[in-house]
Scaffold this active site. Structure first.
Site, PDB file in Angstrom:
ATOM      1  N   LEU A  82      10.273 -21.291  -2.794  1.00  0.00           N
ATOM      2  CA  LEU A  82       9.277 -20.298  -2.359  1.00  0.00           C
ATOM      3  C   LEU A  82       8.059 -20.410  -3.259  1.00  0.00           C
ATOM      4  CD1 LEU A  82       8.622 -17.636  -0.663  1.00  0.00           C
ATOM      5  CD2 LEU A  82       9.401 -16.401  -2.687  1.00  0.00           C
ATOM      6  N   HIS A 137       2.819   3.165  -8.934  1.00  0.00           N
ATOM      7  CA  HIS A 137       2.628   1.722  -9.141  1.00  0.00           C
ATOM      8  C   HIS A 137       3.867   1.120  -9.810  1.00  0.00           C
ATOM      9  CE1 HIS A 137      -1.389   1.985  -7.697  1.00  0.00           C
ATOM     10  NE2 HIS A 137      -1.878   2.630  -8.743  1.00  0.00           N
ATOM     11  N   ASP A 165       0.833  -1.204   0.000  1.00  0.00           N
ATOM     12  CA  ASP A 165       0.000   0.000   0.000  1.00  0.00           C
ATOM     13  C   ASP A 165       0.872   1.261   0.000  1.00  0.00           C
ATOM     14  OD1 ASP A 165      -2.293   1.491   0.004  1.00  0.00           O
ATOM     15  OD2 ASP A 165      -2.701   1.250   2.142  1.00  0.00           O
TER      16      ASP A 165
HETATM   17  C1  FPP Z   1      -1.764  -0.015  -3.622  1.00  0.00           C
HETATM   18  O1  FPP Z   1      -1.348   1.339  -3.624  1.00  0.00           O
HETATM   19  C2  FPP Z   1      -1.121  -0.776  -4.711  1.00  0.00           C
HETATM   20  C3  FPP Z   1      -1.784  -1.396  -5.745  1.00  0.00           C
HETATM   21  C4  FPP Z   1      -3.249  -1.345  -5.844  1.00  0.00           C
HETATM   22  C5  FPP Z   1      -1.116  -2.113  -6.858  1.00  0.00           C
HETATM   23  C6  FPP Z   1       0.201  -2.761  -6.524  1.00  0.00           C
HETATM   24  C7  FPP Z   1       0.634  -3.678  -7.633  1.00  0.00           C
HETATM   25  C8  FPP Z   1       1.906  -3.874  -8.004  1.00  0.00           C
HETATM   26  C9  FPP Z   1       3.047  -3.141  -7.380  1.00  0.00           C
HETATM   27  C10 FPP Z   1       2.232  -4.903  -9.063  1.00  0.00           C
HETATM   28  C11 FPP Z   1       2.496  -6.232  -8.406  1.00  0.00           C
HETATM   29  C12 FPP Z   1       2.774  -7.301  -9.390  1.00  0.00           C
HETATM   30  C13 FPP Z   1       3.104  -8.593  -9.039  1.00  0.00           C
HETATM   31  C14 FPP Z   1       3.275  -9.584 -10.127  1.00  0.00           C
HETATM   32  C15 FPP Z   1       3.263  -9.022  -7.660  1.00  0.00           C
HETATM   33  P1  FPP Z   1      -2.469   2.480  -3.635  1.00  0.00           P
HETATM   34  O2  FPP Z   1      -2.752   2.847  -5.056  1.00  0.00           O
HETATM   35  O3  FPP Z   1      -3.666   2.024  -2.882  1.00  0.00           O
HETATM   36  O4  FPP Z   1      -1.731   3.650  -2.887  1.00  0.00           O
HETATM   37  P2  FPP Z   1      -2.443   4.847  -2.083  1.00  0.00           P
HETATM   38  O5  FPP Z   1      -3.175   4.205  -0.933  1.00  0.00           O
HETATM   39  O6  FPP Z   1      -1.275   5.688  -1.640  1.00  0.00           O
HETATM   40  O7  FPP Z   1      -3.361   5.549  -3.041  1.00  0.00           O
END
Ligand code: FPP
Length: 244
Positions: free
Chosen positions: A125, A30, A13
């Protein structure tokens, strides 16, 4: 010497806030999150953790603006393409929890299927990517499966339910970490996290590195896991026998 947690689950997050702090687009946050993913997989292997689950997209995340949803889907594909060979060399098995929604692009499905197939015999893993995952939906799905198999109501036990989850072999979560100092489960792994130790770290996901993973594991080792028992040695013995 401590026994490492068997199953660590991470709620990644803070990507949006990370980007906002830099005057960037949410998509940049992201993208930067990929580094946290790479670091956590490496740290899990180095720490002797054998199950790692990452929350990449929830059933609720479909409510986000379409361009952001599209971006996260493509990012998931890009993370596979960038890292699959290295993870395969590290004996990492990839599996996807959820992926039930027809809105997931076909080309993303294809990369997921390729990754799962390539790594299916790896065992150091198991990296479970929760993509289009919701804990409540998982439980509803398991209930439907039990009914569809004609199991009589008076024979339904906790083991029955566990056996009808998407991955019956996915062990209970020992340590659940959420970054960005938010204190919520957000419908993540509701069944498997029933007895997880919860750790909330004040780091935004794109800044998450091995040191944060180790910090969470250290905090975990300082907890007393009683599993509802009162006599500490008995409780520890129960934990060992259930996680064997
Ligand atoms: C939350 O931050 C994050 C996400 C919804 C997406 C995270 C996904 C990735 C990093 C890709 C992962 C890929 C693999 C294959 C594991 P947010 O947007 O909720 O942040 P905020 O709360 O600050 O708005």
């Amino acid at each position: 010497m401590h026994t490492p947690p068997r199953h660590v689950a991470l709620i990644m997050d803070g990507n949006g806030r990370w980007a906002e702090q830099r005057g960037c687009e949410r998509a940049d946050g992201h993208s930067a999150g990929e580094e946290g993913v790479v670091a956590s997989v490496r740290a899990a292997v180095d720490s002797g953790v054998s199950w790692l689950t990452l929350f990449a997209f929830s059933t609720e995340n479909w409510r986000r603006p379409q361009p952001e949803v599209d971006f996260i889907m493509r990012l998931n594909q890009r993370v596979i393409r960038n890292n699959l060979r290295a993870w395969n060399d590290m004996d990492v098995r990839m599996r996807y929890l959820g992926v039930a929604d027809a809105r997931i692009p076909k080309c993303v499905y294809e990369d997921i299927a390729f990754a799962e197939d390539l790594t299916r015999n790896n065992r150091t893993l198991t990296l479970t990517v929760a993509l289009d995952h919701g804990g409540r939906r998982d439980l509803a799905r398991a209930a439907r499966s039990i009914v569809a198999h004609g199991v009589p109501a008076d024979q339904i036990t906790e083991e029955t339910l566990a056996g009808h989850m998407q991955f019956p072999d996915l062990p209970d979560v020992d340590l659940l970490v959420r970054t960005s100092a938010e204190h919520r489960l957000s419908n993540f792994m509701l069944w498997q996290a029933a007895y997880a130790e919860l750790v909330f770290l004040d780091v935004l996901w794109p800044d998450f590195r091995a040191e944060h993973f180790r910090q969470a594991v250290d905090l975990y080792h300082r907890r007393q896991r009683r599993f509802g028992d009162v006599s500490q040695p008995a409780a520890q013995a129960a934990a060992v026998s259930t996680s064997a």
